[in-house]
Design a protein around this motif. Structure first.
Motif, PDB file in Angstrom:
ATOM      1  N   TYR A 114     -24.577  18.084  42.789  1.00 15.33           N
ATOM      2  CA  TYR A 114     -24.380  17.783  41.285  1.00 15.33           C
ATOM      3  C   TYR A 114     -25.325  17.926  40.118  1.00 15.33           C
ATOM      4  N   MET A 115     -26.437  18.075  40.582  1.00 14.15           N
ATOM      5  CA  MET A 115     -27.700  18.121  39.563  1.00 14.15           C
ATOM      6  C   MET A 115     -27.198  19.140  38.470  1.00 14.15           C
ATOM      7  N   HIS A 116     -27.720  18.658  37.194  1.00 17.91           N
ATOM      8  CA  HIS A 116     -27.202  19.444  36.038  1.00 17.91           C
ATOM      9  C   HIS A 116     -27.909  18.918  35.070  1.00 17.91           C
ATOM     10  N   ARG A 117     -28.048  19.624  33.950  1.00 18.09           N
ATOM     11  CA  ARG A 117     -28.482  19.107  32.566  1.00 18.09           C
ATOM     12  C   ARG A 117     -27.899  19.775  31.444  1.00 18.09           C
ATOM     13  N   THR A 118     -27.543  18.798  30.485  1.00 22.53           N
ATOM     14  CA  THR A 118     -27.306  19.332  29.111  1.00 22.53           C
ATOM     15  C   THR A 118     -28.049  19.148  28.065  1.00 22.53           C
ATOM     16  N   LYS A 119     -27.933  19.810  27.011  1.00 21.45           N
ATOM     17  CA  LYS A 119     -28.780  19.684  25.901  1.00 21.45           C
ATOM     18  C   LYS A 119     -28.312  18.532  24.815  1.00 21.45           C
ATOM     19  N   SER A 120     -28.292  17.322  25.296  1.00 23.35           N
ATOM     20  CA  SER A 120     -27.652  16.440  24.566  1.00 23.35           C
ATOM     21  C   SER A 120     -28.534  14.925  24.814  1.00 23.35           C
ATOM     22  N   VAL A 121     -28.411  14.007  23.798  1.00 24.04           N
ATOM     23  CA  VAL A 121     -28.461  12.482  24.150  1.00 24.04           C
ATOM     24  C   VAL A 121     -27.045  12.158  24.815  1.00 24.04           C
ATOM     25  N   ASP A 122     -27.097  11.471  25.812  1.00 24.78           N
ATOM     26  CA  ASP A 122     -25.958  10.786  26.572  1.00 24.78           C
ATOM     27  C   ASP A 122     -26.065   9.440  26.567  1.00 24.78           C
ATOM     28  N   TYR A 123     -25.112   8.893  26.083  1.00 23.41           N
ATOM     29  CA  TYR A 123     -24.962   7.355  26.282  1.00 23.41           C
ATOM     30  C   TYR A 123     -24.219   7.134  27.067  1.00 23.41           C
ATOM     31  N   GLY A 124     -24.305   6.642  28.590  1.00 22.99           N
ATOM     32  CA  GLY A 124     -23.474   6.516  29.412  1.00 22.99           C
ATOM     33  C   GLY A 124     -23.256   4.860  29.780  1.00 22.99           C
ATOM     34  N   ILE A 125     -22.070   4.344  29.722  1.00 21.89           N
ATOM     35  CA  ILE A 125     -21.759   3.148  29.831  1.00 21.89           C
ATOM     36  C   ILE A 125     -20.746   2.657  31.178  1.00 21.89           C
ATOM     37  N   VAL A 126     -21.399   2.132  32.012  1.00 19.59           N
ATOM     38  CA  VAL A 126     -20.684   2.032  33.417  1.00 19.59           C
ATOM     39  C   VAL A 126     -19.658   0.878  33.156  1.00 19.59           C
ATOM     40  N   LEU A 127     -18.479   1.129  33.160  1.00 13.77           N
ATOM     41  CA  LEU A 127     -17.266   0.268  33.017  1.00 13.77           C
ATOM     42  C   LEU A 127     -16.668  -0.454  34.265  1.00 13.77           C
ATOM     43  N   CYS A 165     -16.090   4.757  40.705  1.00 10.75           N
ATOM     44  CA  CYS A 165     -16.774   4.276  39.562  1.00 10.75           C
ATOM     45  C   CYS A 165     -16.451   4.970  38.235  1.00 10.75           C
ATOM     46  N   ARG A 166     -16.118   3.989  37.256  1.00 10.42           N
ATOM     47  CA  ARG A 166     -15.810   4.633  35.737  1.00 10.42           C
ATOM     48  C   ARG A 166     -16.915   4.628  34.751  1.00 10.42           C
ATOM     49  N   ILE A 167     -17.261   5.600  34.099  1.00 15.32           N
ATOM     50  CA  ILE A 167     -18.139   5.603  33.202  1.00 15.32           C
ATOM     51  C   ILE A 167     -17.626   6.241  31.951  1.00 15.32           C
ATOM     52  N   ALA A 168     -18.073   5.625  30.541  1.00 16.55           N
ATOM     53  CA  ALA A 168     -17.793   6.205  29.330  1.00 16.55           C
ATOM     54  C   ALA A 168     -19.010   6.969  29.103  1.00 16.55           C
ATOM     55  N   PHE A 169     -18.807   8.055  28.548  1.00 13.88           N
ATOM     56  CA  PHE A 169     -19.996   8.918  28.195  1.00 13.88           C
ATOM     57  C   PHE A 169     -19.660   9.426  26.639  1.00 13.88           C
ATOM     58  N   ILE A 170     -20.832   9.062  25.696  1.00 14.01           N
ATOM     59  CA  ILE A 170     -20.838   9.730  24.416  1.00 14.01           C
ATOM     60  C   ILE A 170     -22.036  10.648  24.297  1.00 14.01           C
ATOM     61  N   LEU A 171     -21.672  12.141  24.146  1.00 14.52           N
ATOM     62  CA  LEU A 171     -22.467  12.888  24.098  1.00 14.52           C
ATOM     63  C   LEU A 171     -22.856  13.451  22.826  1.00 14.52           C
ATOM     64  N   ILE A 172     -24.225  13.697  22.374  1.00 14.61           N
ATOM     65  CA  ILE A 172     -24.653  14.138  21.045  1.00 14.61           C
ATOM     66  C   ILE A 172     -25.496  15.092  21.327  1.00 14.61           C
ATOM     67  N   ASP A 173     -25.114  16.197  20.523  1.00 17.96           N
ATOM     68  CA  ASP A 173     -25.910  17.517  20.555  1.00 17.96           C
ATOM     69  C   ASP A 173     -27.487  17.107  20.059  1.00 17.96           C
ATOM     70  N   ALA A 174     -28.169  17.766  20.923  1.00 22.30           N
ATOM     71  CA  ALA A 174     -29.775  17.460  20.460  1.00 22.30           C
ATOM     72  C   ALA A 174     -30.627  18.982  20.657  1.00 22.30           C
ATOM     73  N   ASN A 175     -31.740  18.769  20.481  1.00 19.53           N
ATOM     74  CA  ASN A 175     -32.814  19.909  20.718  1.00 19.53           C
ATOM     75  C   ASN A 175     -33.196  19.788  22.124  1.00 19.53           C
ATOM     76  N   ASP A 176     -33.303  21.250  22.717  1.00 18.84           N
ATOM     77  CA  ASP A 176     -33.630  21.154  23.987  1.00 18.84           C
ATOM     78  C   ASP A 176     -35.154  20.976  24.260  1.00 18.84           C
ATOM     79  N   PRO A 177     -35.574  19.860  24.828  1.00 23.51           N
ATOM     80  CA  PRO A 177     -37.250  19.604  25.130  1.00 23.51           C
ATOM     81  C   PRO A 177     -37.837  20.520  26.032  1.00 23.51           C
ATOM     82  N   LEU A 178     -37.158  21.445  26.699  1.00 21.26           N
ATOM     83  CA  LEU A 178     -37.385  22.343  27.775  1.00 21.26           C
ATOM     84  C   LEU A 178     -37.615  23.710  27.134  1.00 21.26           C
ATOM     85  N   ALA A 179     -37.102  23.990  25.816  1.00 24.92           N
ATOM     86  CA  ALA A 179     -37.077  25.358  25.432  1.00 24.92           C
ATOM     87  C   ALA A 179     -38.465  25.634  24.934  1.00 24.92           C
TER      88      ALA A 179
END
Length: 182
Positions: A114-127, A165-179
């Motif tokens: 399941y390892m992955h990465r997105t170019k975003s700031v993610d707020y994950g709230i475990v419901l 497990c239920r999680i609410a995710f808010i993803l916001i586009d961000a700069n890529d720190p590894l670019a």
């Protein structure tokens, strides 16, 4: 588990009065094949600042995990318990279906399918429930009420419990720190 999520969307009528535009089960629900995640897309914006007078269902679309450039995504994900078969699977097809890349440290192999990465700031709230968030060489156990602020890091969500497990995710586009800079 009942995966239905009630979604209430507000807006304005032609006179500027605040109204309920829609109220009911969020219609954009997808099951990620191979993993069994149930993903409910609640809303997407394509711009910042957001255009809030479109009078359309901005979740009526197909979109990868990451938000659009300069945009945001709100989704609920229900993670089933991980099986031993999933622990052994090759994650490349799953990542391709999710529209994300693996970006481990210095090209290191994934520690989990399941390892992955997105170019975003993610707020994950475990419901509800509990889950482990794996990083390249560490992990943290999360329970209902915990919040993760994830900054474009390589990660996996692994539910080692016996319940969803239920999680609410808010993803916001961000700069890529590894670019590559320069």
């Amino acid at each position: 588990m009942n995966h239905a999520t009630r979604r209430v969307v507000t807006g304005h009528d032609d006179s500027g009065k605040a109204i309920i535009e829609s109220d009911g089960p969020a219609p954009n629900v997808k099951v990620r094949e191979g993993a069994g995640f149930v993903s409910t897309l609640l809303w997407v914006t394509d711009e910042t600042p957001a255009n809030v007078d479109l009078r359309i269902d901005r979740a009526d679309r197909t979109i990868a995990v990451a938000p659009p450039p300069s945009g945001t995504i709100l989704r609920i994900v229900d993670f089933p318990p991980v099986t031993s078969e999933v622990d052994r699977m090759d994650g490349s097809a799953l990542r391709q279906a999710m529209g994300v890349d693996h970006a481990g440290s210095a090209g290191a192999p994934s520690r989990h399918a399941y390892m992955h990465r997105t170019k975003s700031v993610d707020y994950g709230i475990v419901l509800s429930g509990e889950i482990d968030m794996l990083l390249d060489d560490s992990e943290v156990h999360l329970k209902a009420g915990d919040i993760v602020i994830q900054q474009a890091t390589n990660h996996a969500w692994v539910n080692r419990s016996s319940d969803f497990c239920r999680i609410a995710f808010i993803l916001i586009d961000a700069n890529d720190p590894l670019a590559k800079k320069g």
